[in-house]
Design a protein around this motif. Structure first.
Motif, PDB file in Angstrom:
ATOM      1  N   TYR A 184      20.354   7.308 -55.973  1.00 48.91           N
ATOM      2  CA  TYR A 184      21.294   7.135 -54.858  1.00 48.91           C
ATOM      3  C   TYR A 184      21.143   5.755 -54.213  1.00 48.91           C
ATOM      4  O   TYR A 184      22.143   5.100 -53.892  1.00 48.91           O
ATOM      5  N   ALA A 185      19.919   5.295 -54.036  1.00 45.16           N
ATOM      6  CA  ALA A 185      19.706   3.994 -53.391  1.00 45.16           C
ATOM      7  C   ALA A 185      20.285   2.857 -54.227  1.00 45.16           C
ATOM      8  O   ALA A 185      20.965   1.974 -53.692  1.00 45.16           O
ATOM      9  N   ARG A 186      20.037   2.860 -55.518  1.00 45.40           N
ATOM     10  CA  ARG A 186      20.523   1.762 -56.352  1.00 45.40           C
ATOM     11  C   ARG A 186      22.031   1.837 -56.589  1.00 45.40           C
ATOM     12  O   ARG A 186      22.642   0.849 -56.994  1.00 45.40           O
ATOM     13  N   SER A 187      22.645   2.994 -56.324  1.00 50.93           N
ATOM     14  CA  SER A 187      24.060   3.196 -56.628  1.00 50.93           C
ATOM     15  C   SER A 187      24.936   3.367 -55.403  1.00 50.93           C
ATOM     16  O   SER A 187      26.138   3.610 -55.549  1.00 50.93           O
ATOM     17  N   TRP A 188      24.369   3.248 -54.201  1.00 50.99           N
ATOM     18  CA  TRP A 188      25.139   3.614 -53.020  1.00 50.99           C
ATOM     19  C   TRP A 188      26.400   2.774 -52.840  1.00 50.99           C
ATOM     20  O   TRP A 188      27.454   3.296 -52.459  1.00 50.99           O
ATOM     21  N   ASP A 189      26.341   1.486 -53.110  1.00 47.58           N
ATOM     22  CA  ASP A 189      27.553   0.666 -52.977  1.00 47.58           C
ATOM     23  C   ASP A 189      28.661   1.191 -53.889  1.00 47.58           C
ATOM     24  O   ASP A 189      29.833   1.191 -53.520  1.00 47.58           O
ATOM     25  N   HIS A 190      28.289   1.648 -55.067  1.00 43.92           N
ATOM     26  CA  HIS A 190      29.240   2.210 -56.026  1.00 43.92           C
ATOM     27  C   HIS A 190      29.734   3.596 -55.587  1.00 43.92           C
ATOM     28  O   HIS A 190      30.915   3.913 -55.731  1.00 43.92           O
ATOM     29  N   LEU A 191      28.851   4.423 -55.058  1.00 42.90           N
ATOM     30  CA  LEU A 191      29.184   5.810 -54.722  1.00 42.90           C
ATOM     31  C   LEU A 191      29.845   5.978 -53.355  1.00 42.90           C
ATOM     32  O   LEU A 191      30.611   6.922 -53.154  1.00 42.90           O
ATOM     33  N   SER A 192      29.539   5.104 -52.419  1.00 46.11           N
ATOM     34  CA  SER A 192      29.956   5.327 -51.035  1.00 46.11           C
ATOM     35  C   SER A 192      31.458   5.511 -50.821  1.00 46.11           C
ATOM     36  O   SER A 192      31.838   6.259 -49.913  1.00 46.11           O
ATOM     37  N   PRO A 196      30.596  11.625 -48.810  1.00 47.58           N
ATOM     38  CA  PRO A 196      30.561  11.771 -47.349  1.00 47.58           C
ATOM     39  C   PRO A 196      29.555  10.782 -46.758  1.00 47.58           C
ATOM     40  O   PRO A 196      28.688  10.259 -47.466  1.00 47.58           O
ATOM     41  N   ALA A 197      29.662  10.542 -45.472  1.00 43.76           N
ATOM     42  CA  ALA A 197      28.657   9.718 -44.795  1.00 43.76           C
ATOM     43  C   ALA A 197      27.292  10.378 -44.964  1.00 43.76           C
ATOM     44  O   ALA A 197      27.178  11.605 -44.921  1.00 43.76           O
ATOM     45  N   ARG A 198      26.283   9.586 -45.182  1.00 44.92           N
ATOM     46  CA  ARG A 198      24.925  10.101 -45.400  1.00 44.92           C
ATOM     47  C   ARG A 198      23.982   9.516 -44.352  1.00 44.92           C
ATOM     48  O   ARG A 198      24.076   8.331 -44.025  1.00 44.92           O
ATOM     49  N   PRO A 199      23.021  10.311 -43.880  1.00 39.48           N
ATOM     50  CA  PRO A 199      22.027   9.770 -42.950  1.00 39.48           C
ATOM     51  C   PRO A 199      21.104   8.799 -43.680  1.00 39.48           C
ATOM     52  O   PRO A 199      20.984   8.835 -44.905  1.00 39.48           O
ATOM     53  N   ASP A 200      20.442   7.941 -42.930  1.00 39.87           N
ATOM     54  CA  ASP A 200      19.554   6.943 -43.530  1.00 39.87           C
ATOM     55  C   ASP A 200      18.468   7.579 -44.389  1.00 39.87           C
ATOM     56  O   ASP A 200      18.080   7.014 -45.413  1.00 39.87           O
ATOM     57  N   ASN A 201      17.986   8.746 -44.005  1.00 36.74           N
ATOM     58  CA  ASN A 201      16.896   9.356 -44.776  1.00 36.74           C
ATOM     59  C   ASN A 201      17.385   9.978 -46.092  1.00 36.74           C
ATOM     60  O   ASN A 201      16.576  10.448 -46.887  1.00 36.74           O
ATOM     61  N   TRP A 202      18.695   9.983 -46.336  1.00 41.75           N
ATOM     62  CA  TRP A 202      19.256  10.524 -47.586  1.00 41.75           C
ATOM     63  C   TRP A 202      18.601   9.879 -48.807  1.00 41.75           C
ATOM     64  O   TRP A 202      18.438  10.505 -49.845  1.00 41.75           O
ATOM     65  N   ALA A 226      13.994  13.730 -48.358  1.00 47.70           N
ATOM     66  CA  ALA A 226      15.330  14.300 -48.132  1.00 47.70           C
ATOM     67  C   ALA A 226      15.889  14.890 -49.424  1.00 47.70           C
ATOM     68  O   ALA A 226      16.508  15.968 -49.412  1.00 47.70           O
ATOM     69  N   GLN A 227      15.661  14.213 -50.529  1.00 47.83           N
ATOM     70  CA  GLN A 227      16.163  14.735 -51.802  1.00 47.83           C
ATOM     71  C   GLN A 227      15.392  15.990 -52.222  1.00 47.83           C
ATOM     72  O   GLN A 227      15.965  16.904 -52.820  1.00 47.83           O
ATOM     73  N   ALA A 228      14.108  16.061 -51.886  1.00 49.14           N
ATOM     74  CA  ALA A 228      13.341  17.279 -52.172  1.00 49.14           C
ATOM     75  C   ALA A 228      13.904  18.452 -51.377  1.00 49.14           C
ATOM     76  O   ALA A 228      14.041  19.569 -51.917  1.00 49.14           O
ATOM     77  N   ASP A 229      14.238  18.231 -50.112  1.00 44.86           N
ATOM     78  CA  ASP A 229      14.848  19.296 -49.301  1.00 44.86           C
ATOM     79  C   ASP A 229      16.170  19.752 -49.910  1.00 44.86           C
ATOM     80  O   ASP A 229      16.455  20.941 -49.990  1.00 44.86           O
ATOM     81  N   ARG A 230      16.970  18.792 -50.313  1.00 43.48           N
ATOM     82  CA  ARG A 230      18.257  19.114 -50.938  1.00 43.48           C
ATOM     83  C   ARG A 230      18.054  19.875 -52.241  1.00 43.48           C
ATOM     84  O   ARG A 230      18.760  20.852 -52.524  1.00 43.48           O
TER      85      ARG A 230
END
Length: 185
Positions: free
Chosen positions: A28-36, A40-46, A51-55
């Protein structure tokens, strides 16, 4: 238990695991510009492994309860995308909703097409579903192309369907009929 599928010699489609949290956060971090534009809007901890473990815990509970099937595309320990069947409905409906995304370094390689076809095959033969539905924003031509290439037909238009980028977005609705057999057969 749904077995992993080898889509190419280097890429596997398999059920997500809690141990995937760091690789998922990285994807998600390396692809966010592509995915955004499509997310949906995502919190910074996404973008954190926590956060991904919780998800993943939530998604895996839904998997154990036969409500969803969360797959990841994996290559050499890197997450290249996610494909999920949500809201599995048994009985006479025998349907589920497909959602998917690709990391930036997986775009343009045919992996979404391979994965959607594999998910449809599993939905048909293992989950005994009759149909899969999907939606995508009217402006998301690449996703529409994947759906059309994989046998989905547009069945409708839904104004203000998803809240993306801080606004309600129009979406096209699609379905793929998997079979005509009796429910559960």
């Amino acid at each position: 238990m749904i077995e992993p599928r080898q889509l190419t010699p280097q890429v596997q489609l398999r059920i997500a695991d809690l141990d995937d949290a760091p690789a998922l956060a990285d994807a998600y971090a390396r692809s966010w510009d592509h995915l955004s534009p499509w997310e949906p809007a995502r919190p910074d901890n996404w973008f954190t492994p926590e956060a991904q473990a919780d998800r993943l815990k939530t998604n895996l509970t839904r998997y154990r309860n036969s409500q969803a099937v969360p797959w990841l595309l994996i290559s050499d320990g890197r997450v290249l995308g996610g494909f999920t069947l949500n809201d599995l409905v048994p009985g006479p409906f025998r349907s589920a909703a497909l959602g998917y995304w690709l990391a930036i370094d997986a775009v343009g390689q045919g992996l979404a097409t391979l994965a959607v076809n594999a998910v449809a095959e599993i939905a048909d033969h293992e989950l005994k579903l009759h149909r899969i539905e999907a939606s995508c924003m009217t402006s998301n031509a690449p996703s529409q192309a994947v759906l059309k290439r994989t046998g989905f037909q547009q069945i409708g238009f839904a104004p203000t369907y998803l809240h993306i980028r801080g606004a309600w977005q129009d979406c096209n609705l699609y379905q793929r009929i998997l079979n005509d057999r009796e429910p559960g057969a």
